[in-house]
Enzyme design. Sequence first.
Site, PDB file in Angstrom:
ATOM      1  N   ASP A 288       0.780  -1.252   0.000  1.00 46.53           N
ATOM      2  CA  ASP A 288       0.000   0.000   0.000  1.00 46.53           C
ATOM      3  C   ASP A 288       0.813   1.306   0.000  1.00 46.53           C
ATOM      4  O   ASP A 288       0.493   2.228   0.765  1.00 46.53           O
ATOM      5  CB  ASP A 288      -0.965   0.006   1.196  1.00 46.53           C
TER       6      ASP A 288
ATOM      7  N   LYS B 137      -7.027  -4.948  -3.030  1.00 46.97           N
ATOM      8  CA  LYS B 137      -7.769  -5.508  -1.897  1.00 46.97           C
ATOM      9  C   LYS B 137      -8.675  -4.439  -1.318  1.00 46.97           C
ATOM     10  O   LYS B 137      -8.434  -3.241  -1.504  1.00 46.97           O
ATOM     11  CB  LYS B 137      -6.795  -6.025  -0.840  1.00 46.97           C
TER      12      LYS B 137
ATOM     13  N   CYS C 118      -1.886  -2.893   7.684  1.00 52.46           N
ATOM     14  CA  CYS C 118      -1.799  -3.799   6.529  1.00 52.46           C
ATOM     15  C   CYS C 118      -0.505  -4.610   6.496  1.00 52.46           C
ATOM     16  O   CYS C 118      -0.526  -5.773   6.094  1.00 52.46           O
ATOM     17  CB  CYS C 118      -2.031  -3.015   5.245  1.00 52.46           C
TER      18      CYS C 118
HETATM   19  C1  VGL Z   1      -4.637   0.568   5.766  1.00 52.81           C
HETATM   20  C2  VGL Z   1      -6.210   1.396   7.165  1.00 52.81           C
HETATM   21  C3  VGL Z   1      -7.173   1.293   6.187  1.00 52.81           C
HETATM   22  C4  VGL Z   1      -3.193   0.176   5.550  1.00 52.81           C
HETATM   23  C5  VGL Z   1      -5.585   0.439   4.774  1.00 52.81           C
HETATM   24  O1  VGL Z   1      -2.743   0.129   4.391  1.00 52.81           O
HETATM   25  O2  VGL Z   1      -2.500  -0.078   6.560  1.00 52.81           O
HETATM   26  N1  VGL Z   1      -4.956   1.024   6.958  1.00 52.81           N
HETATM   27  N2  VGL Z   1      -6.841   0.806   4.998  1.00 52.81           N
END
Ligand code: VGL
Length: 198
Positions: free
Chosen positions: A9, A107, A152
């Site tokens: 991410d 995702k 994540c």
């Molecule tokens: C994430 C919160 C919501 C992350 C993704 O990538 O850690 N955290 N969505």
Amino acid sequence: MSQALIVIDVQNDFCPGGALAVAGGDEIVAGINTRMDDAESVILTQDWHPADHTSFASQHAGRAPMEVVEAPYGPQVLWPDHCVQGSHGAAFHAALDTRRADLILRKGFRREIDSYSAFFENDQKTPTGLEGYLRTRGLTSLEFVGLATDFCVAWSALDAARLGFEVRVLTELCRGIDLDGSMARALADMRAAGVTVV
Ligand code: VGL
Ligand code: ZN
């Protein structure tokens, strides 16, 4: 043993100026690019939500970001709207070298369920398909970097360890959110699960 670098991410919304900015999120990008040189395979994940995703506080009347609600699959943190499909915030950081990626795994695309882990959605049952991809390619040793350490990255590393992969997390190439002690808890949980935290 075949090794994969899994980059979690590294998207605009998790970097300074983004909707769910992680402090120093942009500082890790150059180091991640360098790390790709030594990786046999590079996999990127991309948080990818519909605009009305149930993890967004905006979908819950009277609720504010960072509050926790009870979802059918357990406690769910309510986030600011982030990583909306096709938005600038959902795009990878411009400096991230995406050319080396063999696979980009999206995702969190189902409205009713969040997905922190790259392996399972937050019900901890619905697979994303990544396990099958890694196994059929014979990639058994996994190194995780990216955002956010305590969500994540940690959930992905814990699932990977549980599935029997050899797992390392490079904390210098990760940054965390640290919500109510989540950072210390994530590091302790990963170590207890046999993850090598470097
Ligand atoms: C994430 C919160 C919501 C992350 C993704 O990538 O850690 N955290 N969505
Ligand atoms: Zn998300």
